[in-house]
Scaffold this motif. Structure first.
Motif, PDB file in Angstrom:
ATOM      1  N   GLY A  41       0.813  -1.214   0.000  1.00  0.00           N
ATOM      2  CA  GLY A  41       0.000   0.000   0.000  1.00  0.00           C
ATOM      3  C   GLY A  41       0.844   1.260   0.000  1.00  0.00           C
ATOM      4  N   LEU A  42       1.930   1.253   0.787  1.00  0.00           N
ATOM      5  CA  LEU A  42       2.811   2.417   0.848  1.00  0.00           C
ATOM      6  C   LEU A  42       3.561   2.624  -0.462  1.00  0.00           C
ATOM      7  N   LYS A  43       3.859   1.526  -1.143  1.00  0.00           N
ATOM      8  CA  LYS A  43       4.561   1.631  -2.431  1.00  0.00           C
ATOM      9  C   LYS A  43       3.693   2.375  -3.448  1.00  0.00           C
ATOM     10  N   SER A  44       2.408   2.041  -3.480  1.00  0.00           N
ATOM     11  CA  SER A  44       1.482   2.729  -4.391  1.00  0.00           C
ATOM     12  C   SER A  44       1.307   4.190  -3.978  1.00  0.00           C
ATOM     13  N   TRP A  45       1.173   4.407  -2.665  1.00  0.00           N
ATOM     14  CA  TRP A  45       1.019   5.767  -2.137  1.00  0.00           C
ATOM     15  C   TRP A  45       2.255   6.609  -2.474  1.00  0.00           C
ATOM     16  N   ALA A  46       3.456   6.024  -2.311  1.00  0.00           N
ATOM     17  CA  ALA A  46       4.696   6.752  -2.556  1.00  0.00           C
ATOM     18  C   ALA A  46       4.846   7.143  -4.025  1.00  0.00           C
ATOM     19  N   ALA A  47       4.368   6.293  -4.931  1.00  0.00           N
ATOM     20  CA  ALA A  47       4.459   6.604  -6.359  1.00  0.00           C
ATOM     21  C   ALA A  47       3.647   7.861  -6.683  1.00  0.00           C
ATOM     22  N   ARG A  48       2.461   7.969  -6.062  1.00  0.00           N
ATOM     23  CA  ARG A  48       1.632   9.160  -6.282  1.00  0.00           C
ATOM     24  C   ARG A  48       2.279  10.392  -5.650  1.00  0.00           C
ATOM     25  N   VAL A  49       2.837  10.215  -4.451  1.00  0.00           N
ATOM     26  CA  VAL A  49       3.475  11.334  -3.757  1.00  0.00           C
ATOM     27  C   VAL A  49       4.688  11.838  -4.536  1.00  0.00           C
ATOM     28  N   LYS A  50       5.475  10.913  -5.089  1.00  0.00           N
ATOM     29  CA  LYS A  50       6.666  11.298  -5.840  1.00  0.00           C
ATOM     30  C   LYS A  50       6.297  12.107  -7.081  1.00  0.00           C
ATOM     31  N   LYS A  51       5.230  11.687  -7.748  1.00  0.00           N
ATOM     32  CA  LYS A  51       4.778  12.418  -8.935  1.00  0.00           C
ATOM     33  C   LYS A  51       4.351  13.830  -8.558  1.00  0.00           C
ATOM     34  N   ASP A  52       3.588  13.922  -7.470  1.00  0.00           N
ATOM     35  CA  ASP A  52       3.142  15.240  -7.006  1.00  0.00           C
ATOM     36  C   ASP A  52       4.324  16.097  -6.545  1.00  0.00           C
ATOM     37  N   LYS A  53       5.323  15.438  -5.926  1.00  0.00           N
ATOM     38  CA  LYS A  53       6.480  16.167  -5.398  1.00  0.00           C
ATOM     39  C   LYS A  53       7.315  16.757  -6.528  1.00  0.00           C
ATOM     40  N   ASN A  54       7.493  15.981  -7.604  1.00  0.00           N
ATOM     41  CA  ASN A  54       8.254  16.487  -8.754  1.00  0.00           C
ATOM     42  C   ASN A  54       7.565  17.701  -9.373  1.00  0.00           C
ATOM     43  N   CYS A  55       6.243  17.637  -9.460  1.00  0.00           N
ATOM     44  CA  CYS A  55       5.484  18.778  -9.983  1.00  0.00           C
ATOM     45  C   CYS A  55       5.605  19.982  -9.054  1.00  0.00           C
ATOM     46  N   LEU A  56       5.559  19.713  -7.748  1.00  0.00           N
ATOM     47  CA  LEU A  56       5.642  20.791  -6.764  1.00  0.00           C
ATOM     48  C   LEU A  56       6.986  21.502  -6.832  1.00  0.00           C
ATOM     49  N   LEU A  57       8.080  20.748  -6.996  1.00  0.00           N
ATOM     50  CA  LEU A  57       9.402  21.356  -7.092  1.00  0.00           C
ATOM     51  C   LEU A  57       9.481  22.322  -8.270  1.00  0.00           C
ATOM     52  N   LYS A  58       8.939  21.919  -9.400  1.00  0.00           N
ATOM     53  CA  LYS A  58       8.954  22.780 -10.582  1.00  0.00           C
ATOM     54  C   LYS A  58       8.124  24.040 -10.351  1.00  0.00           C
ATOM     55  N   ILE A  59       6.958  23.852  -9.718  1.00  0.00           N
ATOM     56  CA  ILE A  59       6.076  24.994  -9.443  1.00  0.00           C
ATOM     57  C   ILE A  59       6.738  25.976  -8.479  1.00  0.00           C
ATOM     58  N   LEU A  60       7.354  25.441  -7.404  1.00  0.00           N
ATOM     59  CA  LEU A  60       7.993  26.295  -6.401  1.00  0.00           C
ATOM     60  C   LEU A  60       9.193  27.042  -6.989  1.00  0.00           C
ATOM     61  N   LYS A  61       9.963  26.345  -7.820  1.00  0.00           N
ATOM     62  CA  LYS A  61      11.120  26.991  -8.438  1.00  0.00           C
ATOM     63  C   LYS A  61      10.683  28.107  -9.385  1.00  0.00           C
ATOM     64  N   GLN A  62       9.637  27.843 -10.159  1.00  0.00           N
ATOM     65  CA  GLN A  62       9.136  28.861 -11.086  1.00  0.00           C
ATOM     66  C   GLN A  62       8.560  30.052 -10.330  1.00  0.00           C
ATOM     67  N   ARG A  63       7.861  29.753  -9.233  1.00  0.00           N
ATOM     68  CA  ARG A  63       7.286  30.827  -8.420  1.00  0.00           C
ATOM     69  C   ARG A  63       8.378  31.726  -7.859  1.00  0.00           C
ATOM     70  N   LEU A  64       9.460  31.090  -7.395  1.00  0.00           N
ATOM     71  CA  LEU A  64      10.566  31.849  -6.826  1.00  0.00           C
ATOM     72  C   LEU A  64      11.231  32.717  -7.896  1.00  0.00           C
ATOM     73  N   ASN A  65      11.416  32.163  -9.079  1.00  0.00           N
ATOM     74  CA  ASN A  65      12.007  32.939 -10.174  1.00  0.00           C
ATOM     75  C   ASN A  65      11.123  34.123 -10.568  1.00  0.00           C
ATOM     76  N   ASP A  66       9.799  33.887 -10.585  1.00  0.00           N
ATOM     77  CA  ASP A  66       8.868  34.965 -10.930  1.00  0.00           C
ATOM     78  C   ASP A  66       8.915  36.090  -9.899  1.00  0.00           C
ATOM     79  N   LEU A  67       9.034  35.718  -8.632  1.00  0.00           N
ATOM     80  CA  LEU A  67       9.085  36.722  -7.568  1.00  0.00           C
ATOM     81  C   LEU A  67      10.370  37.539  -7.641  1.00  0.00           C
TER      82      LEU A  67
END
Length: 223
Positions: A41-67
């Motif tokens: 169950g955690l393996k499936s959960w972690a796969a979803r979290v990792k996908k969301d985390k990669n997207c979040l890193l890109k969003i946060l980096k872009q937000r910081l650059n925009d600011l």
């Protein structure tokens, strides 16, 4: 790929809730089986979290650059500080992930080099890989299943007695060194407090058991 609990999962807010849910819905199983199901169950959960985390890193980096590119103001400075904190937390999770694989303690000194941890972990994996084993006939085996059987046969032969009757005669001449009272203590059932103390004294992310859960998981979950 075999399941292995990752230390950085503990930084995810949904981790403890997921663990509690997976544990409670499998009460009909014994503890080893419940851990196996939890790992799946955690393996499936972690796969979803990792996908969301990669997207979040890109969003946060872009937000910081925009600011940084925006016209400076007091409000923008507050936003920049908040964005840097969010981005820093996300990066810290990455560092914990790779430091666990590198089995290095350098993270505590503030080294923020994810690429280093990635390369070091890959290097260790290459060094630790067993590519060939020879059996007692000096025949080489390179397939995983054949190497596993060769290893099992070796240790069975190593720890098997060839003349147990003769050994019993020798034991009669050996003076016992352990007192009866001490032997009684050693033969007692383990107490819950003793198990908890032993787990907390183990290396937190080293030597996970066959179920893939290392000491850190049990020490945190058992609080």
């Amino acid at each position: 790929m075999a399941f292995k609990f990752e230390a950085d999962w503990l930084l995810e807010g949904s981790c403890s809730k997921k663990v509690a849910t997976l544990w409670s819905i499998n009460k009909h199983l014994n503890v080893p089986d419940r851990l196996v199901v939890m790992g799946q169950g955690l393996k499936s959960w972690a796969a979803r979290v990792k996908k969301d985390k990669n997207c979040l890193l890109k969003i946060l980096k872009q937000r910081l650059n925009d600011l940084y590119s925006a016209h400076p103001s007091d409000t923008k400075m507050v936003d920049i500080i908040e964005a840097k904190l969010d981005y820093g937390i996300a990066i810290d999770k990455e560092e914990i992930y790779w430091s666990q694989r590198a089995r290095s303690n350098w993270l505590q000194f503030g080294d923020q080099n994810t690429k280093f941890f990635h390369n070091f972990a890959s290097y260790r994996q290459c060094l630790n890989r067993v590519r060939c084993l020879k059996d007692y006939l000096r025949i080489e085996h390179t397939k995983n299943m054949a190497m596993m059987h060769t290893t099992i046969s070796y240790f069975i032969d190593l720890f098997s007695s060839s003349n147990s009757k003769r050994a019993n005669e020798i034991y009669n001449y050996v003076t016992p060194k352990i007192l009866a009272s001490t032997n009684d203590k050693l033969g007692k059932d383990f107490q819950e407090e003793e198990i908890g103390l032993a787990v907390k004294e183990m290396g937190t992310t080293k030597a996970p058991g066959p179920d893939g859960f290392h000491a850190l998981f049990f020490s945190i979950s058992g609080r």
